[in-house]
Design an enzyme around this catalytic site. Structure first.
Site, PDB file in Angstrom:
ATOM      1  N   ASN A  90       0.384  -1.473  -0.004  1.00 34.36           N
ATOM      2  CA  ASN A  90       0.428   0.106  -0.006  1.00 34.36           C
ATOM      3  C   ASN A  90       1.068   1.373  -0.082  1.00 34.36           C
ATOM      4  O   ASN A  90       1.463   1.367   1.247  1.00 34.36           O
ATOM      5  CB  ASN A  90      -0.970  -0.400   1.491  1.00 34.36           C
ATOM      6  CG  ASN A  90      -1.719   1.422   1.160  1.00 34.36           C
ATOM      7  OD1 ASN A  90      -1.574   2.330   0.853  1.00 34.36           O
ATOM      8  ND2 ASN A  90      -2.393   1.338   2.047  1.00 34.36           N
ATOM      9  N   ARG A 134      -2.507  -2.345  -3.432  1.00 35.24           N
ATOM     10  CA  ARG A 134      -3.289  -1.662  -3.329  1.00 35.24           C
ATOM     11  C   ARG A 134      -3.659  -0.117  -3.885  1.00 35.24           C
ATOM     12  O   ARG A 134      -2.739   0.305  -3.992  1.00 35.24           O
ATOM     13  CB  ARG A 134      -4.178  -0.904  -1.810  1.00 35.24           C
ATOM     14  CG  ARG A 134      -4.971   0.043  -2.027  1.00 35.24           C
ATOM     15  CD  ARG A 134      -4.462   0.773   0.027  1.00 35.24           C
ATOM     16  NE  ARG A 134      -5.542   1.160  -0.692  1.00 35.24           N
ATOM     17  CZ  ARG A 134      -6.276   2.815   0.177  1.00 35.24           C
ATOM     18  NH1 ARG A 134      -5.143   2.879   1.292  1.00 35.24           N
ATOM     19  NH2 ARG A 134      -7.111   3.601   0.714  1.00 35.24           N
ATOM     20  N   HIS A 173     -12.915   3.052  -0.046  1.00 33.12           N
ATOM     21  CA  HIS A 173     -12.780   1.738   1.165  1.00 33.12           C
ATOM     22  C   HIS A 173     -13.239   1.047   0.818  1.00 33.12           C
ATOM     23  O   HIS A 173     -14.237   0.365   0.955  1.00 33.12           O
ATOM     24  CB  HIS A 173     -13.625   2.727   2.264  1.00 33.12           C
ATOM     25  CG  HIS A 173     -12.677   3.776   3.275  1.00 33.12           C
ATOM     26  ND1 HIS A 173     -13.184   4.483   3.560  1.00 33.12           N
ATOM     27  CD2 HIS A 173     -11.243   4.074   2.838  1.00 33.12           C
ATOM     28  CE1 HIS A 173     -12.615   5.634   4.404  1.00 33.12           C
ATOM     29  NE2 HIS A 173     -11.531   5.258   3.354  1.00 33.12           N
ATOM     30  N   ARG A 186     -10.781  15.683   7.043  1.00 36.36           N
ATOM     31  CA  ARG A 186     -11.062  16.578   5.455  1.00 36.36           C
ATOM     32  C   ARG A 186     -12.845  16.783   6.230  1.00 36.36           C
ATOM     33  O   ARG A 186     -13.551  16.824   6.779  1.00 36.36           O
ATOM     34  CB  ARG A 186     -11.352  15.447   4.375  1.00 36.36           C
ATOM     35  CG  ARG A 186     -10.329  14.896   4.231  1.00 36.36           C
ATOM     36  CD  ARG A 186     -10.731  13.598   2.749  1.00 36.36           C
ATOM     37  NE  ARG A 186      -9.107  13.051   2.800  1.00 36.36           N
ATOM     38  CZ  ARG A 186      -9.376  11.487   2.465  1.00 36.36           C
ATOM     39  NH1 ARG A 186     -10.591  11.355   2.680  1.00 36.36           N
ATOM     40  NH2 ARG A 186      -8.093  10.993   2.472  1.00 36.36           N
ATOM     41  N   GLU A 232      -8.230  -4.920   5.680  1.00 39.37           N
ATOM     42  CA  GLU A 232      -7.802  -4.286   3.462  1.00 39.37           C
ATOM     43  C   GLU A 232      -6.531  -5.138   3.494  1.00 39.37           C
ATOM     44  O   GLU A 232      -6.764  -5.738   2.164  1.00 39.37           O
ATOM     45  CB  GLU A 232      -7.190  -3.575   3.727  1.00 39.37           C
ATOM     46  CG  GLU A 232      -9.238  -1.945   4.180  1.00 39.37           C
ATOM     47  CD  GLU A 232      -8.889  -0.759   3.953  1.00 39.37           C
ATOM     48  OE1 GLU A 232      -8.018  -0.633   5.218  1.00 39.37           O
ATOM     49  OE2 GLU A 232      -9.612  -0.228   2.977  1.00 39.37           O
TER      50      GLU A 232
END
Ligand code: AMP
Length: 398
Positions: free
Chosen positions: A7, A90, A179, A240, A383
């Site tokens: 990742n 990823r 996601h 965010r 993940e």
């Protein structure tokens, strides 16, 4: 098979080596501060965590250092690099081109490059990781697993924005969602935990981490999700903003004399619970400050929970009902106060929280009482394991 899961961000590279049959993590870690100074964290399965400060001018050196650590005669977990059967990467944005994971070849890499316009913060960094692995492991098959792919099943009414249709046709401006690997993994796990067919279940997954999104999964397919063209839309996150009136962008740009880049920086990096609290993006700090009477820390967390509950309500409506609601990721797995606050809005769904169960952290557990009409679950996401599984599936199918 041994799968190296990568990742890659602009200055960091997280990795795990997973044995796909046993699904055991043989080693994991992170390279940080790539291009600055460089630091390798390496954690073998039965050994001590090692931290090495070493120069990593580019991601290629970072990948080399990871591989050296993996085959180190003393602390390595692999006999040689030949023991790596595949690499799973990823990848953040696959646009409309990728509705599933894919074997990476030059043509595919080019297509991912073309999606970089849509994810300028993420895709180029992901591809640097792909290129670095190609250089160092030229004969090992690689698979790209996209954050957006799971959401490609959303219907048009969910993914179109109310702007001129030509912008969708010309530039592919629409909701994509992110996601996806996590939402897919957690919703599948929920079906397994409940012993119900995935294809017949309505699940709402709340992935609440530093980045946060909610996803409606109906009969095994994502039908709506809170992030959009970029990961900025939707929930209030660590830094965010999530949803805001687009007019605020123009208003603030004028008042503050900010360029478009400047205002986007504020919305991505200086907003969310960090911006609201003026304190931290970390919920541990906010919980602590809130307990000590810091009103802005409290309102930041309250606003985060309210927005999450609002999306849950929207998605229960979108699916005409919901069977299970799952909490996952850093905040969702660890912060019982946040889960309790979110669930306090959900009495109308017939949900009662089991307060004792809600003290759990990072384990699979049912959080709602047995008489609740909708089951609330804590399901830790994984993940990396999902990427490993996808990688093996892609390689076996080709
Ligand atoms: P993630 O992006 O999924 O890695 O989540 C990271 C975030 O999880 C951190 O920024 C914290 O806000 C939150 N987090 C991690 N551990 C805890 C904890 N024990 N209690 C509350 N929040 C936590």
């Amino acid at each position: 098979m041994n799968v190296l899961v990568i990742n890659c961000g602009s200055s960091s590279l997280k990795y795990q080596v997973i044995h796909s049959d046993s699904e055991e993590v043989l080693a994991k870690g992170i390279c940080e501060r790539i291009g600055i100074d460089g630091r390798l964290v390496y954690q073998p399965k039965d050994g001590e965590k090692e931290i090495t400060e070493a120069s990593m001018p580019t991601h290629t050196e970072a990948v080399r250092m990871v591989l050296d650590a993996l085959v180190n005669p003393k602390t390595g977990v692999l006999e040689s690099l030949n023991a790596i059967d595949a690499v799973g990467h990823r990848l953040v944005h696959g646009g409309e081109k990728f509705a599933s994971s894919t074997l990476l070849n030059e043509q595919v890499i080019q297509a991912v490059e073309e999606c970089s316009d849509l994810a300028p913060l993420h895709n180029p960094a992901n591809l640097i990781g792909v290129r670095a692995c190609q250089e160092v492991l030229p004969n090992v098959p690689m698979v790209g697993v996209f954050d957006t792919a799971f959401h490609q099943t959303m219907p048009q009414e969910a993914y179109l924005y109310g702007i001129p249709y030509s912008y969708y046709e010309t530039y592919k401006v629409r909701k994509y969602g992110f996601h996806g690997t996590s939402h897919s993994y957690v919703s599948k796990r929920a079906a397994e935990i409940l012993g119900r067919p995935y294809e017949q279940l309505k699940t709402i997954v709340c992935h609440l981490g530093n980045g946060a999104s909610v996803c409606a999964v109906k009969n095994g397919r994502s039908v709506d999700t809170s992030m959009g063209l970029s990961p900025l839309e939707g929930l209030i996150m660590g830094t965010r903003s999530g949803d805001i009136d687009p007019s605020a962008v123009e208003f603030l740009a004028k008042k503050e004399g900010l360029t478009m880049e400047g205002i986007m920086n504020v919305l991505n990096k200086e907003s969310g619970v960090y911006g609201l609290s003026g304190l931290s993006s970390d919920f541990r700090d906010l919980d602590q400050a809130s307990t000590e009477g810091n009103a802005r820390a409290k309102i930041a967390v309250d606003a985060f929970c309210y927005r999450t509950a609002k999306y849950i309500g929207a998605y229960a409506a979108a699916m005409n009902g919901v069977d299970a609601i799952c909490f996952t990721a850093g905040v969702g797995e660890n912060d019982g106060k946040v889960r309790a606050k979110v669930c306090s809005y959900l009495g109308y769904l017939g949900i009662t929280l089991d307060e004792k169960a809600n003290q759990a952290r990072g384990e699979e557990i049912r959080l709602s009482t047995p008489d609740s009409s909708v089951t609330v679950l804590l399901v830790p996401t994984n993940e990396e394991l999902a990427i490993c599984r996808e990688t093996v599936a892609m390689i076996q199918h080709n």
